[in-house]
Design a protein around this motif. Structure first.
Motif, short mmCIF file in Angstrom:
data_model
loop_
_atom_site.label_atom_id
_atom_site.label_comp_id
_atom_site.label_asym_id
_atom_site.label_seq_id
_atom_site.Cartn_x
_atom_site.Cartn_y
_atom_site.Cartn_z
N ALA A 275 10.85 85.45 -24.45
CA ALA A 275 9.62 86.24 -24.28
C ALA A 275 9.39 86.69 -22.84
O ALA A 275 8.89 87.80 -22.62
CB ALA A 275 8.42 85.45 -24.77
N SER A 276 9.74 85.87 -21.87
CA SER A 276 9.48 86.22 -20.48
C SER A 276 10.26 87.47 -20.04
O SER A 276 9.66 88.41 -19.52
CB SER A 276 9.75 85.04 -19.56
N LEU B 89 11.52 79.97 -26.98
CA LEU B 89 10.75 81.20 -27.15
C LEU B 89 10.40 81.81 -25.79
O LEU B 89 10.50 83.01 -25.59
CB LEU B 89 9.47 80.92 -27.93
N TYR B 90 9.98 80.95 -24.85
CA TYR B 90 9.62 81.44 -23.52
C TYR B 90 10.81 82.11 -22.83
O TYR B 90 10.66 83.16 -22.21
CB TYR B 90 9.10 80.28 -22.66
N GLN C 167 2.88 84.02 -23.58
CA GLN C 167 2.58 82.86 -24.41
C GLN C 167 1.38 82.04 -23.92
O GLN C 167 1.46 80.81 -23.86
CB GLN C 167 3.81 81.94 -24.54
N ILE D 40 9.10 75.83 -27.95
CA ILE D 40 8.33 76.76 -27.12
C ILE D 40 9.12 77.24 -25.91
O ILE D 40 8.98 78.39 -25.50
CB ILE D 40 6.97 76.15 -26.71
N GLN E 234 -0.40 81.73 -27.96
CA GLN E 234 -0.04 80.55 -28.75
C GLN E 234 -1.26 79.87 -29.36
O GLN E 234 -1.46 78.68 -29.19
CB GLN E 234 0.74 79.57 -27.88
N ILE F 167 4.55 79.05 -20.25
CA ILE F 167 3.46 80.00 -20.02
C ILE F 167 3.61 80.59 -18.63
O ILE F 167 3.85 79.86 -17.66
CB ILE F 167 2.08 79.29 -20.10
N ARG G 241 1.95 91.21 -29.95
CA ARG G 241 2.84 90.28 -30.66
C ARG G 241 4.21 90.93 -30.73
O ARG G 241 4.39 91.93 -31.40
CB ARG G 241 2.32 90.01 -32.06
N ASN H 14 -1.92 79.84 -23.85
CA ASN H 14 -2.57 78.98 -24.83
C ASN H 14 -4.00 78.71 -24.35
O ASN H 14 -4.41 79.21 -23.31
CB ASN H 14 -1.78 77.69 -25.07
N THR I 139 8.19 84.85 -34.25
CA THR I 139 8.14 83.61 -33.46
C THR I 139 7.89 82.39 -34.33
O THR I 139 8.07 81.27 -33.86
CB THR I 139 7.04 83.69 -32.38
N ASN J 44 2.28 87.43 -27.10
CA ASN J 44 2.53 86.30 -27.99
C ASN J 44 1.68 85.07 -27.65
O ASN J 44 2.20 84.00 -27.36
CB ASN J 44 4.02 85.94 -28.01
#
Length: 167
Positions: A69-70, A65-66, A119, A62, A146, A100, A42, A121, A54, A144
């Protein structure tokens, strides 16, 4: 003899992206050395000069965030080994709106390769299982993820019988 004992070092929370990635990479390496080949990470997300959770307000949702995060994940997997890997990203969200992906770090020695889901899911669990199976003893990270792992008050009420469970 005058014997001195060192006080245990109190852990600190990283305040910069660089500190966070260094500490995270150090922890991942230590866990991997202890046999943990599948790890959930995380990361806080840098925004406006601060590291934030997040679950804070992200107006772009999302995908915003991606987009943070990527690149963080790419930078993290590059820190896991002294050698410089070849890295590539594969998007896993067919629609392109779920944010994702899977980062692969390929090192000179295949035993050092790393896979890192960004991310993930529940819709990509088949891909996660397939990568974990093919990775064997190599490191696989989920950065992270989801899905919810704890129940909040509404979840607890919803699991009750009768009127509370119907609300």
């Amino acid at each position: 003899e005058n014997e001195t004992t060192e006080e245990p070092k109190i852990p600190t929370v990283p305040t910069t992206e660089t500190e966070m990635l260094q500490e995270c990479a150090k922890s991942i390496r230590a866990a991997f050395k202890d046999g943990m080949t599948r790890q959930k990470i995380r990361l806080l997300m840098p925004r406006d000069g601060q590291l934030v959770a997040t679950d804070e307000d992200w107006p772009g949702g999302i995908m915003q965030l991606y987009n943070v995060a990527s690149p963080l994940t790419r930078n993290l997997i590059r820190r896991l080994n002294d050698a410089v890997p070849q890295v590539k990203e594969q998007r896993l969200d067919e629609s392109g709106v779920d944010g994702i992906s899977l980062w692969l770090a390929q090192y000179q020695s295949a035993k050092d390769d790393v896979s890192a889901f960004v991310q993930p899911n529940t819709e990509v669990m088949d891909s996660v299982a397939q990568v974990c199976k093919s990775a064997g003893p190599r490191l696989v990270l989920m950065v992270n993820p989801q899905w919810r792992e704890t129940a909040d008050g509404y979840d607890l009420l919803g699991s009750k019988e009768g009127l509370l469970g119907q609300i």
